[in-house]
Design an enzyme around this catalytic site. Sequence first.
Site, mmCIF file in Angstrom:
data_model
loop_
_atom_site.group_PDB
_atom_site.id
_atom_site.type_symbol
_atom_site.label_atom_id
_atom_site.label_comp_id
_atom_site.label_asym_id
_atom_site.label_seq_id
_atom_site.Cartn_x
_atom_site.Cartn_y
_atom_site.Cartn_z
ATOM 1 N N HIS A 183 0.833 -1.213 0.000
ATOM 2 C CA HIS A 183 0.000 0.000 0.000
ATOM 3 C C HIS A 183 0.864 1.258 0.000
ATOM 4 O O HIS A 183 0.428 2.308 0.459
ATOM 5 C CB HIS A 183 -0.948 0.046 1.203
ATOM 6 C CG HIS A 183 -1.692 -1.237 1.427
ATOM 7 N ND1 HIS A 183 -2.938 -1.498 0.907
ATOM 8 C CD2 HIS A 183 -1.322 -2.371 2.089
ATOM 9 C CE1 HIS A 183 -3.318 -2.713 1.253
ATOM 10 N NE2 HIS A 183 -2.353 -3.275 1.968
ATOM 11 N N SER A 210 15.709 21.143 -15.042
ATOM 12 C CA SER A 210 14.579 22.026 -15.317
ATOM 13 C C SER A 210 15.111 23.295 -15.956
ATOM 14 O O SER A 210 16.196 23.763 -15.610
ATOM 15 C CB SER A 210 13.869 22.357 -14.008
ATOM 16 O OG SER A 210 13.188 23.587 -14.108
ATOM 17 N N GLU A 248 9.795 8.364 -16.457
ATOM 18 C CA GLU A 248 8.426 8.843 -16.703
ATOM 19 C C GLU A 248 7.989 8.499 -18.120
ATOM 20 O O GLU A 248 6.836 8.138 -18.364
ATOM 21 C CB GLU A 248 8.346 10.356 -16.475
ATOM 22 C CG GLU A 248 8.493 10.729 -15.007
ATOM 23 C CD GLU A 248 8.654 12.228 -14.826
ATOM 24 O OE1 GLU A 248 7.811 12.838 -14.171
ATOM 25 O OE2 GLU A 248 9.636 12.808 -15.348
#
Length: 474
Positions: free
Chosen positions: A152, A273, A286
């Site tokens: 979980h 970034s 990703e």
Amino acid sequence: MWKGRFKEDTARVVQEFTQSLDLDWRMARHDIYGSIAHVRMLGETGILDKRECEKIEDGLLKVLSEIQSGKFKPEIELEDVHMNIENRLTQLEPLGAKLHTARSRNDQTAVTVRLYLRDRLLNLAESLINLLKAVLALAEKNKLVIVSGYTHLQQAQPISFAHYLLAWFEAFSRDYERLKFALNALNECPLGAGALAGSTLNIDREFTAKLLGFDKATCNSLDTVAQRDYMADFHYFASVFAVHASRLSEDFIIWSTQEFGWLKLPDAFCTGSSMMPQKKNPDVLELVRGKTGQVLGHMIDLLVSLKGLPMTYDRDLQEDKRGLFASLDVIDSVINILTPLILKVEVNEDIALESINGGKGRGFALATDIAEYLVERGVPFRDAHYQVGKLVAFCIENNLKFKDLSLEQWQAHLSSCDEDLLNLISPEASVANRNSYGGTGFKQVELQLGNAKERAAALESEFKELQERMRIKI
Ligand code: ARG
């Protein structure tokens, strides 16, 4: 090619709409190999004169070298890879007009795409073995490294990081078996099925099958031109593998956040970034996660196309290659980026241990160990679970960790315990003691790692046999 029947030329918009060159041109080499096998068979069976066949074969090889040098540009007027090649062949060698004897584009396209897919799958199989080996190399380095295991996404029990990696070895080796299944499923030769019903000529289908490295000729001509379930087998492999790769990526993404922080991704596989100077983003992982949806979609696309098709060939089947090629490219790129990335992943052991031992009110990952200690002293598990649960609640209320408790405090909460309990209260002891078969205990992991290495070596030699069995003998 079908001028005889028609009074008008095909409309330009129809040519543009029906062409498949943008898809199938990449199979040009495989189409030529299929044609060479076919023409050799026509010579061998005496359907065509042997010398004529040699000239046709020479012509096909010339077309191949024109394609490879980039000299030959296909045209959409000629619809697809098959007709472009046949047309160019006939320009170079007029006997090329005999090549399509006992053949239809329906069995031709089937053989071409199987040869192409087989090449790509053999390549993927090799890459997947390399991925398995990378997983094992990282596991070897991390045999004694302890991290938190989760259910979980809540901290559950400490595990060896190698144990986690070996879990992926299992999943990826099952993917390998699925890939092998798809390879075996495609390895029958469609040539000779004709448009749908076979040929009146005395063809030898086993001859072409053998030359092209197929195990046998397909045994029903209707099935051969109508069905694409071998492609569905590939899509299933691709989908499950993509889902596995996506889950692994998700783990690495989460564990490398500042909030978890115990996994270090290699700089070379991360990006920054444009605005925030501090950022190190896991874009590669990703994208692995992000590409998965396409792969699942392509499987559904094929199955939906097939579900309403009347037997046998329908032009809808031309679209079978769009998703197939797209998924092949995605899976290829995913395997080949994950392999070098995995080799360079590192665990920050201090942060990993700190997150198990305490920090931010955590540190109860050893609760099950304590309950099992009580079980060994005769306490029923349900009672043990209750006592330890109460103790955790007590610690939370009083801002204590297990490590902070004195023997008296332990004894006040547990119905049966001595000093030896204190030796259990460490992540190292917790992992070391989980030596049930398949568990995370160091000895188990050592054993599993040894077995996994043997299995990887066996896969490698089995792969060489597969490659040899499926080699084109031209
Ligand atoms: N380009 C076609 C395909 O990919 C080849 C077969 C065409 N056959 C036909 N009967 N129109 O499926």
